[in-house]
Scaffold this active site. Structure first.
Site, PDB file in Angstrom:
ATOM      1  CG  ASP A  87       0.830  13.624  -3.949  1.00  0.00           C
ATOM      2  OD1 ASP A  87       2.019  13.895  -3.730  1.00  0.00           O
ATOM      3  OD2 ASP A  87       0.117  14.262  -4.739  1.00  0.00           O
ATOM      4  CD  GLU A 143       3.415  10.177  -2.816  1.00  0.00           C
ATOM      5  OE1 GLU A 143       3.766  11.361  -2.969  1.00  0.00           O
ATOM      6  OE2 GLU A 143       3.057   9.438  -3.762  1.00  0.00           O
ATOM      7  CD  GLU A 149       1.066   6.651  -6.034  1.00  0.00           C
ATOM      8  OE1 GLU A 149       1.597   7.522  -6.745  1.00  0.00           O
ATOM      9  OE2 GLU A 149       0.786   5.513  -6.443  1.00  0.00           O
TER      10      GLU A 149
END
EC number: 3.1.26.3
Length: 243
Positions: A61, A133, A57
């Site tokens: 991002d 993400e 994640e």
């Protein structure tokens, strides 16, 4: 002890294949995709703390910021930096990423802890956006920048114009003031051009005036929104070189 990533891949191979078909990308290493779909609550319950999607994640991002930023930079070469930043934020914020996740039924494929699953975790925007993400991070690790760029162009481009229009209207007054102050050292004036309808359902027409000319008109059910729409119309006129 719970199942490790390799065991989960073997158990969920059909489901993972189904998700690959939805996003139209086939992984070289399915373990990356599986890990992207493991929520921390699932890993914790099964004594596999750390074997979840949180680091993917984090990677996703950063990758999304870069890819979306590059896409906007190329699509709108004359847009100001502040506007590009706001538009990118609108595209990679929690609510929009959760919407992207729902479009590919991501929630159906997540491995959640029993508590999260019971409390409608598969539809929580926070969990879905983080999962999305993580999937982007997994695609980057598996296929590199160009692969992510193709996915982003496919899924994000249709939303760009809509988000751009929403952003422009929502932020129009402050941007119009910035532009006019920068160019002419003067601010616009707003006045009510017309009020129509019953008191509980009024429609306001607001004019954005500058140096005696009407730069833009806006209509809405509140004066504030009508002013924003008038400012947005004025900005469009300025961009077209009408002043």
């Amino acid at each position: 002890m719970g199942l490790g990533i390799d065991s989960l891949v073997r158990r969920n191979k059909e489901e993972l294949s189904r998700f690959e078909k939805i996003i139209e990308y086939r992984f070289t290493d399915l373990r990356l995709l599986q890990r992207a779909l493991v929520h921390s609550s699932y890993a914790f319950e099964r004594g596999r703390a750390g074997q979840d999607n949180q680091t993917l994640e984090f990677l996703g991002d950063a990758v999304l910021d870069l890819v979306v930023g590059n896409l906007l930079y190329k699509k709108y070469p004359k847009m100001r930096e502040g506007e590009l930043t706001r538009l990118r934020s609108a595209l990679v914020n929690e609510s929009h990423l959760a919407e992207m996740a729902r479009n590919v039924s991501l929630g159906d494929f997540l491995s959640l802890g029993k508590g999260e699953d019971a409390s409608n975790g598969r539809n929580k925007s926070s969990i879905l956006s983080c999962g999305y993400e993580a999937v982007i991070g997994a695609v980057f690790e598996d296929g590199g920048y160009e692969t992510v760029r193709e996915l982003v162009e496919k899924y994000f481009v249709p939303a760009i114009e809509e988000k751009k229009e929403d952003m422009l209207v929502a932020d129009a007054k402050s941007r119009l003031q910035e532009v006019l102050q920068e160019r002419y050292n003067e601010a616009p004036q707003y006045r009510v051009e017309a009020e129509e309808g019953p008191s509980h359902q009024k429609i306001f027409t607001i004019a954005a005036d500058f140096r005696g000319d009407v730069l833009g008109l806006g209509q809405a059910g509140s004066k504030k929104e009508a002013e924003q729409r008038a400012a947005a119309a004025a900005l469009k006129k300025l961009q077209d070189g009408s002043l």
